[in-house]
Write a protein that holds these residues in place. Structure first.
Motif, PDB file in Angstrom:
ATOM      1  N   CYS A 207     -43.168   4.109  -0.339  1.00 55.02           N
ATOM      2  CA  CYS A 207     -43.787   3.027  -1.098  1.00 55.02           C
ATOM      3  C   CYS A 207     -42.770   2.267  -1.936  1.00 55.02           C
ATOM      4  N   SER A 208     -43.050   0.976  -2.093  1.00 51.27           N
ATOM      5  CA  SER A 208     -42.264   0.099  -2.949  1.00 51.27           C
ATOM      6  C   SER A 208     -40.833   0.009  -2.417  1.00 51.27           C
ATOM      7  N   ARG A 209     -39.827   0.365  -3.222  1.00 53.13           N
ATOM      8  CA  ARG A 209     -38.452   0.311  -2.715  1.00 53.13           C
ATOM      9  C   ARG A 209     -38.323   1.201  -1.474  1.00 53.13           C
ATOM     10  N   ASN A 210     -39.037   2.320  -1.476  1.00 57.28           N
ATOM     11  CA  ASN A 210     -38.980   3.211  -0.308  1.00 57.28           C
ATOM     12  C   ASN A 210     -39.800   2.658   0.858  1.00 57.28           C
ATOM     13  N   GLY A 211     -40.682   1.730   0.547  1.00 55.08           N
ATOM     14  CA  GLY A 211     -41.409   1.009   1.592  1.00 55.08           C
ATOM     15  C   GLY A 211     -40.478   0.020   2.292  1.00 55.08           C
ATOM     16  N   LYS A 212     -39.582  -0.567   1.524  1.00 55.02           N
ATOM     17  CA  LYS A 212     -38.581  -1.459   2.142  1.00 55.02           C
ATOM     18  C   LYS A 212     -37.747  -0.632   3.128  1.00 55.02           C
ATOM     19  N   GLY A 213     -37.322   0.554   2.651  1.00 51.48           N
ATOM     20  CA  GLY A 213     -36.532   1.446   3.502  1.00 51.48           C
ATOM     21  C   GLY A 213     -37.321   1.886   4.731  1.00 51.48           C
ATOM     22  N   GLU A 231     -46.622  -1.295   0.065  1.00 47.15           N
ATOM     23  CA  GLU A 231     -46.236  -2.125  -1.086  1.00 47.15           C
ATOM     24  C   GLU A 231     -44.721  -2.344  -1.143  1.00 47.15           C
ATOM     25  N   SER A 232     -44.163  -2.736  -0.010  1.00 49.08           N
ATOM     26  CA  SER A 232     -42.708  -2.922   0.091  1.00 49.08           C
ATOM     27  C   SER A 232     -42.270  -4.265  -0.479  1.00 49.08           C
ATOM     28  N   GLY A 233     -43.177  -5.242  -0.439  1.00 46.07           N
ATOM     29  CA  GLY A 233     -42.912  -6.540  -1.074  1.00 46.07           C
ATOM     30  C   GLY A 233     -41.681  -7.254  -0.535  1.00 46.07           C
ATOM     31  N   VAL A 264     -28.847  -1.957  -4.771  1.00 41.94           N
ATOM     32  CA  VAL A 264     -27.906  -2.008  -3.644  1.00 41.94           C
ATOM     33  C   VAL A 264     -28.628  -1.872  -2.303  1.00 41.94           C
ATOM     34  N   TRP A 265     -29.821  -2.435  -2.243  1.00 49.61           N
ATOM     35  CA  TRP A 265     -30.609  -2.305  -1.014  1.00 49.61           C
ATOM     36  C   TRP A 265     -29.996  -3.122   0.136  1.00 49.61           C
ATOM     37  N   PHE A 266     -29.154  -4.087  -0.188  1.00 52.57           N
ATOM     38  CA  PHE A 266     -28.558  -4.955   0.839  1.00 52.57           C
ATOM     39  C   PHE A 266     -27.043  -4.846   0.790  1.00 52.57           C
ATOM     40  N   TRP A 306     -45.483  -9.870  -8.246  1.00 58.82           N
ATOM     41  CA  TRP A 306     -44.056  -9.571  -8.040  1.00 58.82           C
ATOM     42  C   TRP A 306     -43.767  -9.149  -6.596  1.00 58.82           C
ATOM     43  N   LEU A 307     -44.750  -8.476  -5.985  1.00 60.07           N
ATOM     44  CA  LEU A 307     -44.597  -8.037  -4.594  1.00 60.07           C
ATOM     45  C   LEU A 307     -44.721  -9.206  -3.610  1.00 60.07           C
ATOM     46  N   GLY A 308     -45.324 -10.291  -4.059  1.00 55.50           N
ATOM     47  CA  GLY A 308     -45.507 -11.438  -3.169  1.00 55.50           C
ATOM     48  C   GLY A 308     -46.496 -11.177  -2.056  1.00 55.50           C
ATOM     49  N   ASN A 341     -53.573   1.128  -8.712  1.00 57.66           N
ATOM     50  CA  ASN A 341     -52.234   1.083  -9.303  1.00 57.66           C
ATOM     51  C   ASN A 341     -51.175   0.956  -8.215  1.00 57.66           C
ATOM     52  N   HIS A 342     -50.013   0.482  -8.616  1.00 60.00           N
ATOM     53  CA  HIS A 342     -48.893   0.358  -7.690  1.00 60.00           C
ATOM     54  C   HIS A 342     -48.597   1.737  -7.067  1.00 60.00           C
ATOM     55  N   CYS A 343     -48.571   1.777  -5.749  1.00 60.89           N
ATOM     56  CA  CYS A 343     -48.280   2.996  -4.983  1.00 60.89           C
ATOM     57  C   CYS A 343     -49.381   4.054  -5.032  1.00 60.89           C
TER      58      CYS A 343
HETATM   59  C1  MCU Z   1     -41.442  -3.286  -4.613  1.00 65.71           C
HETATM   60  O1  MCU Z   1     -40.288  -2.499  -4.823  1.00 65.71           O
HETATM   61  C2  MCU Z   1     -39.552  -2.533  -6.030  1.00 65.71           C
HETATM   62  C3  MCU Z   1     -39.227  -3.947  -6.445  1.00 65.71           C
HETATM   63  O2  MCU Z   1     -38.498  -4.580  -5.426  1.00 65.71           O
HETATM   64  C4  MCU Z   1     -38.410  -3.913  -7.719  1.00 65.71           C
HETATM   65  O3  MCU Z   1     -38.153  -5.213  -8.197  1.00 65.71           O
HETATM   66  C5  MCU Z   1     -39.078  -3.127  -8.799  1.00 65.71           C
HETATM   67  O4  MCU Z   1     -38.165  -2.941  -9.839  1.00 65.71           O
HETATM   68  O5  MCU Z   1     -39.396  -1.844  -8.319  1.00 65.71           O
HETATM   69  C6  MCU Z   1     -40.234  -1.790  -7.184  1.00 65.71           C
HETATM   70  C7  MCU Z   1     -40.409  -0.327  -6.939  1.00 65.71           C
HETATM   71  O6  MCU Z   1     -39.680   0.284  -6.186  1.00 65.71           O
HETATM   72  O7  MCU Z   1     -41.306   0.301  -7.714  1.00 65.71           O
HETATM   73  C8  MCU Z   1     -41.433   1.689  -7.640  1.00 65.71           C
END
Ligand code: MCU
Length: 396
Positions: A207-213, A231-233, A264-266, A306-308, A341-343
């Motif tokens: 989820c989130s940053r780990n969702g991007k991964g 919720e990778s956004g 440092v995701w990129f 923020w996630l867009g 809630n987020h995640c």
């Molecule tokens: C959605 O993932 C990130 C987001 O890119 C960041 O800007 C924010 O700081 O953290 C999000 C996240 O990983 O939340 C757990």
């Protein structure tokens, strides 16, 4: 030269082209601005993609473009990768040697309480945020050990990946996670007689940053049959161009220029491109496209600007067109709902759809209905504003 000679010469030429396989990208890329979402079905050199074989070449090309410009290089499997299962059956240790350096890391394994297996498994980056069905195993990889993601200034080149390849390797943290997850799968294959995981039924989530991964892992590791980014956004299932447009309209959404200052995701060089995302020869709908035709279920949050969510929705609709071209539109779904809630996993339509994806891709239940493009609020994506290409039929 008469007509016949000309035809023969042309035939010989095309045979050579095919024999050599896909045409290579030039060393120096010429980036030209395209304010819309670039066509999945046009090669870098302008030629159209008309067949499934050509799509495979285009797929290679997209993969290379991402690695060159955005993620950095994902190294191939090193010669020596091995696995060992702990005595208590609860973990696997992965050992990798490359040019006389060795690293190892451990992933936890949790089996279903009942049944003999082999079980399908969900590989979770960092921990689980989706409900794990009672007949599915969970494997947790501590991907932050492979590449740290604390901050843009302190985490560059930190982690086991860089101990092996050197701290100046171009791989971003996400590229390193892809590599690490691939080595975990190598090790699972290596130890197949000593565990009860079905390595042909693996999903990945985070989820989130780990969702991007997660999306990166699904895009670059073909042994994953189901990818579930939550919720990778922005930087995940969202598109750079769509996020920029939303910001231009006053929304507080994460965009490329900000994201590279956060973490440092990129790859480091991507920072030179973030102020001109229109010049990128891809956007993240093509990351989605790299997963095709394997299962992909994009989960996002409708209420966190923020996630867009509008970006993730539009980017998913665009990426799904690759699946459509391959005759597998229902292998990719998207569900964006609010009120949680987020995640936190939402107990709404998303839950229902998630179960269908698990059934279809981890249990091969072909009747599970995964034809899903859903949002519980109108996310207003106007295809005609962003997509100026048609979807060919690439299926054999
Ligand atoms: C959605 O993932 C990130 C987001 O890119 C960041 O800007 C924010 O700081 O953290 C999000 C996240 O990983 O939340 C757990």
């Amino acid at each position: 030269m008469n007509t016949l000679q000309l035809l023969l010469a042309f035939a010989a030429l095309s045979v050579t082209v095919w024999a050599q396989g896909c045409s290579r990208l030039p060393r120096n890329l010429n980036l030209t601005a395209n304010p819309r979402l670039p066509s999945p079905f046009t090669f870098y050199n302008g030629r159209p993609v008309r067949t499934a074989a050509q799509w495979n070449c285009r797929r290679e090309e997209i993969s290379e473009l991402f690695q060159r410009l955005e993620s950095g290089e994902i190294p191939p499997k090193p010669r020596s990768v091995s696995g060992s299962i702990s005595k208590d059956d609860n973990s696997i240790t992965v050992k990798v040697t490359h040019r006389r350096r060795t690293i190892s890391f451990t992933a936890s394994i949790k089996y279903p309480e009942e049944g003999k297996g082999p079980f399908p498994a969900i590989i979770a980056l960092g921990g689980t945020t989706v409900p794990i069905p009672s007949n599915v195993a969970t494997i947790i990889i501590q991907h932050d050990q492979i590449a740290q993601q604390q901050s843009a200034t302190l985490s560059r080149g930190v982690g086991l990946f860089y101990d092996l390849y050197g701290k100046n390797h171009t791989a971003s943290a996400m590229a390193a996670w892809v590599w690490g997850t691939s080595r975990l799968i190598d090790a699972l294959e290596d130890t197949s007689r000593r565990h009860r995981i079905n390595t042909r039924r693996l999903a990945v989530t985070g989820c989130s940053r780990n969702g991007k991964g997660t999306l990166m892992v699904g895009a670059f590791e073909p042994r994953i049959v189901l990818t579930i980014p939550q919720e990778s956004g922005t930087g995940g299932a969202g598109c750079w161009r769509l996020a920029k447009d939303l910001q231009n309209r006053g929304e507080n959404v994460q965009t490329a220029p900000q994201i590279v200052t956060e973490n440092v995701w990129f790859t480091a060089g991507f920072a030179n491109l973030t102020s001109r995302v229109d010049d990128l020869p891809f956007d993240h709908h093509l990351l989605t496209g790299l997963v095709a035709p394997r299962g992909l279920f994009v989960i996002d949050h409708a209420g966190i600007n923020w996630l867009g969510p509008k970006s993730t929705y539009g980017c998913s609709v665009a990426g799904r067109k690759v699946y459509e071209a391959l005759g597998a539109a229902d292998h990719m779904g998207v569900s964006i709902t609010g009120n949680h809630n987020h995640c936190q996993f939402p107990e709404d339509k998303t839950g229902e759809y998630y179960t269908a994806f698990i059934d279809k891709f981890l249990f091969r239940n072909s009747s599970a209905d995964t034809d899903i493009v859903y949002s519980d609020v109108d996310l207003g994506f106007k295809e005609e504003d962003w997509i100026d290409w048609k979807v060919p039929k690439l299926a054999k």
